[in-house]
Scaffold this active site. Structure first.
Site, short mmCIF file in Angstrom:
data_model
loop_
_atom_site.label_atom_id
_atom_site.label_comp_id
_atom_site.label_asym_id
_atom_site.label_seq_id
_atom_site.Cartn_x
_atom_site.Cartn_y
_atom_site.Cartn_z
N ASP A 138 45.70 -4.07 -23.29
CA ASP A 138 44.68 -4.49 -24.25
C ASP A 138 43.95 -5.75 -23.77
OD1 ASP A 138 43.20 -4.35 -26.59
OD2 ASP A 138 44.96 -4.13 -27.88
N ASP B 157 39.48 1.21 -32.24
CA ASP B 157 40.50 0.90 -33.24
C ASP B 157 40.23 1.62 -34.55
OD1 ASP B 157 41.87 -0.73 -31.53
OD2 ASP B 157 41.09 -2.61 -32.33
#
Length: 809
Positions: A496, A568
């Site tokens: 990430d 997301d």
């Protein structure tokens, strides 16, 4: 295939031709990029005149019969030779071309003038790989059979010993051409690069729409169409990464082009940093298209003997519409960008704990989740953020790699062994490019963070960026991530990066006396070194890149990661736009797509479980929800979904993906097809319903016209709660729709949703066949399609007579 006709070069793929030639003044004149040209060896026209490939050049070039007004003549020997009119492969500066330039330099003599002219060429089998950046590739041992060649063009400035090398690599079978440049200084004085792009080409103006894929966090890659009028149209990023604001890939579609018809040019960049692309409509009937590194804030000095290489630009053309260009990109990415043991391999169904737990987990809770995920059919369990340091919130712990023994008292490897003992692979989340001030790393090495002297640091998600320009920082990440991977036998990594870069200042560059104008590019080169050292030496690991979702969905990352977390946002209505936008540039095999709880955490929208799966199935499937809070019927439906996906995984992940045009604005149709077997899975999605919804039809593309096909729906559940207060009108007793009885019934009883089955010729499916009516408020029938808002259905299409009875159960 690369051919040379005198001073002309013909770059041929299976379906396209790209031609340019050297002018008498040494410049590269662009001649043709479009459908493949059939060139006769030689033949007469009946009147004794011979027609050859060489004589075609004069017919194809932009005609220069007389000099236009307001132009500067390059050489008095040819008054029609104006650089501002000439379609070029690479432009000059200060020689009469007033259009956007791909190259801005302060030359060794202090001027900003350059005029690169042809000096020679070389044709190489296979690729000429970049030295400092990732690029497209050919598997070792496949060079001769791959249909890949590289044309190297050598240019030199007309006055100084400054050299520019242009690389054109032709990927015949995927109809893609890549371009990049290398600049070298051999003068005693240094030169400064202010702008150096990867590709430039002037194409005819056909009144294009520029399709860009833009957005922000949880709204990535939405398609936007902009008509190209006079002037420059920019697609760029300045965030330090390829960004969720503007993906580096874009398309130019002629005025009447649609998904399946018309001429479309596609452009992308194998780069993960700040990018810049420009399409400039000139007054002379051409469009200049360029792409490469963002020049804003960029400055790079070359001393004598030094060189600078640009990222690789990717170009394609199709006369089969937007789907045609997408098919070229998809094949190219799967064949020549993605690498490692997972290349073209079916991706496992994963379960990720993040939306179920956030930071609030312990070993017992995780073990329970893993067992339930295993029982559903999951093949990979992924432990997300919170397993390291003192990481109980996003304010602490980034940069540290010690295992959090309060959450995992037996250690990470012991928990991994539990998961492996359940028959699943084990994956782990990392965010190695960031650091919290409240961390062991920052307390020991504050100089590792990107901060500007004398200024208060700006933060995103309570974190600072690590200085990946610094080799010591790179080594720290390589050593610690590698150690965790090896000690714990990790099968999958989610990498990430949860903030944009703002302060482009490297303490290490300052110590070395290197210009901060090199920061952004050196950061990306440092990142690529880290990824190469970690993952190219561990090709068995399935690597999913992530950056707050799709903030770094680009070809550069896909040279290391086999897939990217698309967003997301797991709301399927948003994913239709996100995955749909990404599909113009990237194959579905690269898109991480999860089923989550509803109402969705990003939109508060309530969507059917069936639709959440039906959208996620067009990607690399995962589940990210708390299985403890699902009803028995929901758990049963998930088991059925996963079983179906596993049976059809090869088709769903690697089939030919198409966006099918619909006749209603509230419908979206996707399909994947296996050209060898004729099998198709079609997704029919309804965004918002409307009162008295008219009849729908199903269109399936790419079938054999005279073959017969069986079409049927995939089984999915219809929950009683969908009927709300209507249920009391059909029940034998008066029941409260929110009461305990119907709540219990809803947990354990469902109805079949929209069952249909037909046998129909391929020709009819190409045109579209009528589907059963939707619910329109007049009653109920077992064959009625109850889509409502956000409903959907998968249709399985197989050639009639094949034994596919098990599919869709």
């Amino acid at each position: 295939m690369i051919l040379q006709d005198g001073k002309g070069f013909r770059l041929e793929t299976d379906h396209t031709s790209y031609w340019f030639r050297v002018t008498p003044f040494g410049h590269l004149e662009h001649v043709w990029y479009g459908p493949k040209l059939m060139v006769p060896a030689s033949r007469g026209d009946g009147d004794g005149e011979e027609v050859t490939g060489s004589t075609m050049w004069d017919a194809l070039v932009l005609k220069r019969t007389i000099a236009p007004g307001s132009s500067v003549i390059y050489d008095v020997s040819d008054p029609t030779y104006c650089m501002n009119v000439l379609p070029q492969e690479w432009s000059t500066q200060g020689r009469g071309d007033y259009r956007e330039t791909p190259c801005e330099l302060t030359m060794p003599d202090g001027t900003v003038i350059h005029d690169f002219q042809y000096k020679g060429r070389q044709i190489v089998e296979g690729v000429c790989s970049p030295e400092t950046l990732p690029g497209a590739y050919v598997e070792s041992g496949e060079t001769e059979s791959s249909g890949v060649q590289t044309l190297v063009i050598y240019l030199q400035d007309s006055l100084q010993r400054v050299y520019l090398t242009l690389y054109y690599t032709v990927y015949e079978k995927t109809d893609v051409i890549t371009r990049r440049v290398v600049l070298r200084n051999e003068e005693e004085q240094s030169l400064t690069i202010h702008k150096l792009l990867s590709s430039m080409v002037d194409i005819p103006d056909r009144h294009y729409r520029m399709l860009t894929f833009d957005g922000t966090w949880i709204r990535e890659a939405h398609r936007h169409d902009t008509w190209l009028e006079a002037g420059s149209h920019i697609n760029q990023s300045t965030t330090g990464s390829s960004s969720n604001f503007h993906n580096p890939g874009f398309l130019l579609a002629e005025e009447l082009a649609d998904e399946d018809h018309g001429c479309v040019y596609g452009y992308n960049l194998i780069y993960s940093g700040n990018h810049y692309s420009c399409a400039e409509v000139s007054v002379n009937g051409t469009v200049r298209v360029m792409s490469g590194i963002q020049p804003r804030g960029f400055q790079w000095t070359l001393a004598k003997g030094e060189r600078f290489e640009t990222p690789e630009a990717v170009l394609t053309f199709s006369d089969q519409g937007l789907n045609g260009a997408s098919a070229h990109f998809h094949a190219f990415v799967n064949e020549h960008v993605v690498r490692g043991d997972w290349k073209k391999k079916e991706r496992p169904v994963l379960f990720n704990n993040w939306e179920a737990t956030f930071f609030d987990f312990n070993e017992s809770k995780l073990a329970t989740m893993a067992k339930k995920a295993r029982d559903m059919g999951a093949e990979l369990f992924v432990l997300d953020d919170g397993w390291f340091g003192d990481r109980n919130s996003d304010t602490v712990g980034l940069g540290d790699y010690r295992i959090n023994k309060k959450k995992l008292p037996s250690g990470l490897k012991a928990f991994r062994d539990k998961v492996k003992g359940m028959g699943m692979m084990f994956g782990l989340w990392f965010e190695p490019e960031m650091v919290n001030e409240d961390s062991d790393l920052y307390r020991a090495h504050p100089e590792y963070a990107v901060t500007a002297p004398g200024r208060v640091a700006v933060k995103g998600r309570n974190q600072l960026v690590l200085d990946l320009c610094n080799p010591a920082v790179q080594d720290y990440i390589i050593e610690n991530v590698g150690r965790v991977l090896d000690e714990n036998g990790i099968d999958y990594v989610k990498w990430d990066m949860n903030r944009h870069i703002a302060e482009s200042y490297s303490p290490w560059l300052a110590e070395q006396g290197i210009s901060q104008g090199q920061f952004y590019h050196r950061y990306i080169m440092g990142l690529y070194r880290v990824l190469r050292e970690i993952f190219h030496t561990r090709p068995h690991i399935l690597f999913e890149s992530c950056s707050s979702g799709g903030n770094r969905f680009d070809l550069g990352m896909l040279c290391y990661s086999q897939q990217v977390w698309s967003s997301d946002d797991t709301d399927p209505m948003e994913r239709l736009k996100i995955q749909g936008g990404l599909s113009y540039l990237y194959p579905q095999s690269t898109m991480g797509a999860h089923v989550s709880m509803a109402p969705h955490q990003q939109t508060l929208r309530e969507t059917p479980l069936s639709t959440r799966f039906n959208v996620a199935a067009f990607g690399c499937l995962g589940y990210e929800l708390d299985l403890r809070h699902l009803t028995p019927k929901e758990l049963e439906e998930i088991r059925n979904q996963i079983a179906f996906y596993k049976e059809q995984r090869q088709l769903l992940q690697y089939g030919i993906f198409r966006r099918v045009q619909t006749h209603k604005k509230n419908k979206v149709l996707w399909q994947v097809a296996d050209l060898a077997t004729g099998d198709v899975i079609s997704g029919f999605f309804q965004t918002m319903t409307q009162a008295a919804e008219g009849s729908d039809w199903l269109t399936v593309k790419g079938l054999e016209s005279m073959a017969m096909y069986r079409v049927r729906t995939k089984e999915q559940f219809l929950y009683i709660k969908r009927f709300g207060g209507l249920i009391k009108h059909v029940a034998p007793v008066d029941l409260n729709p929110n009461g305990v009885i119907l709540r219990e019934v809803n947990k354990r009883f469902t109805m079949q949703d929209g069952v249909e089955e037909y046998v129909v010729p391929g020709q009819a499916l190409e045109m579209g066949i009528w589907l059963n009516n939707q619910f329109i408020g007049t009653g109920y029938d077992t064959k009625l399609r109850l889509l409502g808002d956000f409903g959907s259905q998968l249709y399985i299409v197989t050639k009639w007579g094949k034994d596919y009875d098990h599919i869709g159960k």
